[in-house]
Scaffold this motif. Structure first.
Motif, mmCIF file in Angstrom:
data_model
loop_
_atom_site.group_PDB
_atom_site.id
_atom_site.type_symbol
_atom_site.label_atom_id
_atom_site.label_comp_id
_atom_site.label_asym_id
_atom_site.label_seq_id
_atom_site.Cartn_x
_atom_site.Cartn_y
_atom_site.Cartn_z
ATOM 1 N N THR A 50 -23.598 -19.177 -21.898
ATOM 2 C CA THR A 50 -22.383 -19.956 -22.145
ATOM 3 C C THR A 50 -21.594 -20.153 -20.856
ATOM 4 N N ILE A 51 -21.468 -19.082 -20.076
ATOM 5 C CA ILE A 51 -20.752 -19.183 -18.801
ATOM 6 C C ILE A 51 -21.508 -20.083 -17.826
ATOM 7 N N LEU A 52 -22.845 -19.964 -17.826
ATOM 8 C CA LEU A 52 -23.661 -20.841 -16.972
ATOM 9 C C LEU A 52 -23.475 -22.302 -17.376
ATOM 10 N N GLY A 53 -23.471 -22.553 -18.679
ATOM 11 C CA GLY A 53 -23.243 -23.915 -19.159
ATOM 12 C C GLY A 53 -21.866 -24.431 -18.750
ATOM 13 N N LEU A 54 -20.858 -23.553 -18.805
ATOM 14 C CA LEU A 54 -19.511 -23.939 -18.370
ATOM 15 C C LEU A 54 -19.514 -24.305 -16.898
ATOM 16 N N MET A 55 -20.172 -23.491 -16.084
ATOM 17 C CA MET A 55 -20.234 -23.733 -14.646
ATOM 18 C C MET A 55 -20.920 -25.060 -14.346
ATOM 19 N N ILE A 56 -22.040 -25.319 -15.020
ATOM 20 C CA ILE A 56 -22.770 -26.572 -14.813
ATOM 21 C C ILE A 56 -21.945 -27.761 -15.288
ATOM 22 N N ASN B 13 -25.158 -30.538 0.047
ATOM 23 C CA ASN B 13 -23.934 -29.762 -0.114
ATOM 24 C C ASN B 13 -23.779 -29.274 -1.546
ATOM 25 N N MET B 14 -24.090 -30.152 -2.514
ATOM 26 C CA MET B 14 -23.991 -29.779 -3.920
ATOM 27 C C MET B 14 -24.984 -28.664 -4.248
ATOM 28 N N LEU B 15 -26.210 -28.767 -3.712
ATOM 29 C CA LEU B 15 -27.222 -27.745 -3.945
ATOM 30 C C LEU B 15 -26.795 -26.417 -3.329
ATOM 31 N N SER B 16 -26.292 -26.463 -2.105
ATOM 32 C CA SER B 16 -25.857 -25.253 -1.414
ATOM 33 C C SER B 16 -24.725 -24.568 -2.170
ATOM 34 N N THR B 17 -23.736 -25.352 -2.584
ATOM 35 C CA THR B 17 -22.599 -24.796 -3.319
ATOM 36 C C THR B 17 -23.043 -24.198 -4.648
ATOM 37 N N GLY B 18 -23.941 -24.896 -5.341
ATOM 38 C CA GLY B 18 -24.419 -24.417 -6.633
ATOM 39 C C GLY B 18 -25.173 -23.097 -6.521
ATOM 40 N N SER C 192 -19.054 -28.404 -12.875
ATOM 41 C CA SER C 192 -19.584 -28.951 -11.618
ATOM 42 C C SER C 192 -19.993 -30.416 -11.809
ATOM 43 N N GLY C 193 -20.604 -30.720 -12.964
ATOM 44 C CA GLY C 193 -20.975 -32.104 -13.254
ATOM 45 C C GLY C 193 -19.766 -33.005 -13.371
ATOM 46 N N PHE C 194 -18.724 -32.504 -14.043
ATOM 47 C CA PHE C 194 -17.488 -33.276 -14.179
ATOM 48 C C PHE C 194 -16.846 -33.512 -12.813
ATOM 49 N N SER C 195 -16.831 -32.467 -11.980
ATOM 50 C CA SER C 195 -16.264 -32.595 -10.636
ATOM 51 C C SER C 195 -17.046 -33.612 -9.807
ATOM 52 N N THR C 196 -18.367 -33.624 -9.972
ATOM 53 C CA THR C 196 -19.212 -34.573 -9.241
ATOM 54 C C THR C 196 -18.907 -36.005 -9.666
#
Length: 250
Positions: free
Chosen positions: A100-106, A140-145, A109-113
């Motif tokens: 659930t937390i992983l889904g929140l993070m993704i 940059n997105m890959l590195s941050t993720g 991050s998708g919304f921010s992108t």
């Protein structure tokens, strides 16, 4: 398991802090874009865009806070014990919360992108193509993720060790700053003491080394070895978190 995931997602979406976070990150990234548009001598529009208008910063602190307190809050409220009284194992309960937390993070991050892309189309349509801007942005997105994912494995371990939410949050946030500072200092030590390069702090550089292969001269590990070490420590922290959760009273 799917029932647990639905329950955890529904529970998480009712968190007041998450409901307020969506408009907050929109305003935050909008302010960064406006600042870059008006003061390019201090923050260029190119740097603002390839760093997703720095949306990863509030996402980082939110996920550290949620990851550190998700279990402690439920332990204090008694809802965690109620879950364990049902026909779910401790591992199932813990994994459902992790996912659930992983889904929140993704999701964040998708919304921010998407927000960053919208701001680019609105304010920075004619950004100069310095060495393929989209390639730099993607790396940059890959590195941050990858960095955020590794930090979250540590934070989730912390969440199983504390019974109170306050020290869990403080340890997570302070730990992030310590990691950021000492990571740079450790490069010098790796050159002097070879075996130190195998510490978990070095593995957090995987995303940066994918983006900048020359970083191998500082990490002292090639990309393949660093990837294996990254995955090994990630699994180790999650395994320790599961062991801690299995052995602690709730």
């Amino acid at each position: 398991m799917f029932t647990l995931l639905r329950q955890e997602n529904r529970k998480l979406m009712h968190y007041r802090v998450i409901q307020l976070f969506i408009p907050f990150i929109m305003i935050f990234q909008f302010i960064i874009a406006i600042y870059a548009a008006h003061y390019p001598q201090l923050l260029t529009p190119y740097d603002a865009f390839v760093n997703n208008d720095y949306g990863f910063i509030p996402i980082l602190f939110l996920t550290i806070t949620i990851g550190s307190t998700y279990l402690t809050n439920e332990r204090q409220n008694g809802t965690l014990r109620a879950l364990l009284y049902r026909s779910y194992s401790r591992t199932q309960v813990l994994v459902s919360k992790w996912l659930t937390i992983l889904g929140l993070m993704i999701g964040l991050s998708g919304f921010s992108t998407l927000m960053s892309l919208g701001l680019k189309l609105s304010f920075f349509r004619r950004l100069p193509n310095y060495g393929t801007i989209w390639h730099t942005w993607g790396l940059n997105m890959l590195s941050t993720g990858l960095t955020l994912l590794f930090l979250m494995s540590v934070v989730l371990l912390l969440g199983t060790l504390f019974t109170s939410s306050t020290p869990a949050i403080l340890t997570g946030i302070i730990g992030y700053f310590i990691v950021t500072i000492f990571n740079q200092l450790c490069f010098y030590l790796y050159a002097k003491v070879s075996w130190l390069k195998w510490n978990p702090l070095n593995m957090i550089n995987l995303g940066e080394q994918i983006q900048t292969p020359q970083l191998q001269q500082l990490t002292r590990l090639n990309l393949s070895t660093l990837t294996i070490g990254y995955i090994a420590y990630l699994l180790l922290f999650l395994t320790l978190a599961n062991y801690s959760f299995q052995t602690r009273n709730v």
